[in-house]
Design a protein around this motif. Structure first.
Motif, mmCIF file in Angstrom:
data_model
loop_
_atom_site.group_PDB
_atom_site.id
_atom_site.type_symbol
_atom_site.label_atom_id
_atom_site.label_comp_id
_atom_site.label_asym_id
_atom_site.label_seq_id
_atom_site.Cartn_x
_atom_site.Cartn_y
_atom_site.Cartn_z
ATOM 1 N N ALA A 10 -36.126 -14.071 24.626
ATOM 2 C CA ALA A 10 -36.996 -13.937 25.803
ATOM 3 C C ALA A 10 -36.283 -14.438 27.060
ATOM 4 C CB ALA A 10 -38.292 -14.709 25.580
ATOM 5 N N TRP A 11 -35.581 -15.567 26.951
ATOM 6 C CA TRP A 11 -34.833 -16.108 28.083
ATOM 7 C C TRP A 11 -33.727 -15.133 28.499
ATOM 8 C CZ3 TRP A 11 -35.103 -18.836 32.120
ATOM 9 C CH2 TRP A 11 -33.974 -19.389 32.732
ATOM 10 N N GLY A 12 -33.012 -14.602 27.530
ATOM 11 C CA GLY A 12 -31.960 -13.641 27.841
ATOM 12 C C GLY A 12 -32.507 -12.394 28.515
ATOM 13 N N THR A 13 -33.647 -11.927 28.046
ATOM 14 C CA THR A 13 -34.281 -10.754 28.644
ATOM 15 C C THR A 13 -34.678 -11.030 30.092
ATOM 16 O OG1 THR A 13 -35.068 -10.000 26.488
ATOM 17 C CG2 THR A 13 -36.204 -9.127 28.428
ATOM 18 N N ARG A 41 -26.945 -12.027 34.767
ATOM 19 C CA ARG A 41 -27.116 -10.908 33.829
ATOM 20 C C ARG A 41 -26.146 -11.013 32.646
ATOM 21 N NH1 ARG A 41 -28.669 -6.661 38.377
ATOM 22 N NH2 ARG A 41 -30.918 -6.764 38.033
ATOM 23 N N VAL A 42 -24.917 -11.398 32.906
ATOM 24 C CA VAL A 42 -23.953 -11.595 31.811
ATOM 25 C C VAL A 42 -24.448 -12.709 30.891
ATOM 26 C CG1 VAL A 42 -21.613 -12.388 31.267
ATOM 27 C CG2 VAL A 42 -21.969 -10.671 33.045
ATOM 28 N N ARG A 46 -25.429 -12.637 26.908
ATOM 29 C CA ARG A 46 -24.919 -13.592 25.911
ATOM 30 C C ARG A 46 -26.065 -14.228 25.131
ATOM 31 N NH1 ARG A 46 -24.589 -18.970 24.577
ATOM 32 N NH2 ARG A 46 -25.267 -19.679 26.603
ATOM 33 N N HIS A 47 -27.127 -14.599 25.829
ATOM 34 C CA HIS A 47 -28.280 -15.191 25.139
ATOM 35 C C HIS A 47 -28.914 -14.191 24.168
ATOM 36 C CE1 HIS A 47 -28.751 -19.204 26.742
ATOM 37 N NE2 HIS A 47 -28.501 -18.752 27.961
ATOM 38 N N ALA A 72 -20.324 -25.725 25.801
ATOM 39 C CA ALA A 72 -19.239 -25.275 26.675
ATOM 40 C C ALA A 72 -19.792 -24.687 27.970
ATOM 41 C CB ALA A 72 -18.367 -24.243 25.950
ATOM 42 N N HIS A 73 -20.865 -23.938 27.850
ATOM 43 C CA HIS A 73 -21.481 -23.362 29.048
ATOM 44 C C HIS A 73 -22.006 -24.476 29.960
ATOM 45 C CE1 HIS A 73 -23.598 -20.697 31.691
ATOM 46 N NE2 HIS A 73 -24.682 -21.419 31.515
#
Length: 113
Positions: A10-13, A41-42, A46-47, A72-73
Motif C-alpha cells: 500500500a505504501w509503495g502504491t 516513484r522509484v 522498490r517497496h 541502507a535506505h
C-alpha cells in the motif's frame, strides 16, 4: 500475503501514484520538484517489489535482506539530509519511515525462527 507485505504494498502504491501529494504533506521542496517525484516513484516500485518478494517468500533470510535494504535506505537519507538543506526535512522523515519498515521487517524475521 501477510499484513506487513500488504502494508508495504500500500505504501509503495501511494508513492507510485500520488508522490506529489506525499511530498507536499512531508514539507518537501515542492510537488514541482521533478527529481523528488521521480525518486519517490522509484522508491515506491522498490517497496512494491519488496512486498511481493517478502509476501511470497516470508522466510527469515528474505526478511532480513529486506530489513538490511531498509537500513541502507535510511542511512542514505541521513546522508542526503546532511548534504542537501532544501531536502533535509523530507529526507529525515524518509529516514524515519525507512527505520520503521526495517524494524517491522526485522521483527517479522525474528518471529520466524
Amino acid at each position: 500475503m501477510n499484513t506487513l507485505a500488504l502494508a508495504r504494498a500500500a505504501w509503495g502504491t501511494a508513492l507510485l501514484t500520488v508522490p506529489h501529494r506525499l511530498l507536499h504533506r512531508a514539507g518537501g521542496p515542492g510537488a514541482d520538484d521533478d527529481r523528488a517525484v521521480a525518486v519517490a516513484r522509484v522508491l515506491g516500485a522498490r517497496h512494491l517489489a519488496q512486498a511481493l518478494v517478502t509476501g511470497a517468500f516470508p522466510r527469515r533470510t528474505v526478511l532480513l535482506a529486506g530489513a538490511a535494504g531498509d537500513a541502507a535506505h535510511g542511512a542514505s537519507m541521513l546522508a542526503l539530509a546532511r548534504l542537501d538543506p532544501a531536502r533535509r526535512r523530507v529526507a529525515l522523515l524518509d529516514a524515519l519511515v525507512a527505520t520503521g519498515w526495517g524494524t517491522a521487517t526485522w521483527c517479522a524475521a525474528r518471529s520466524d525462527r
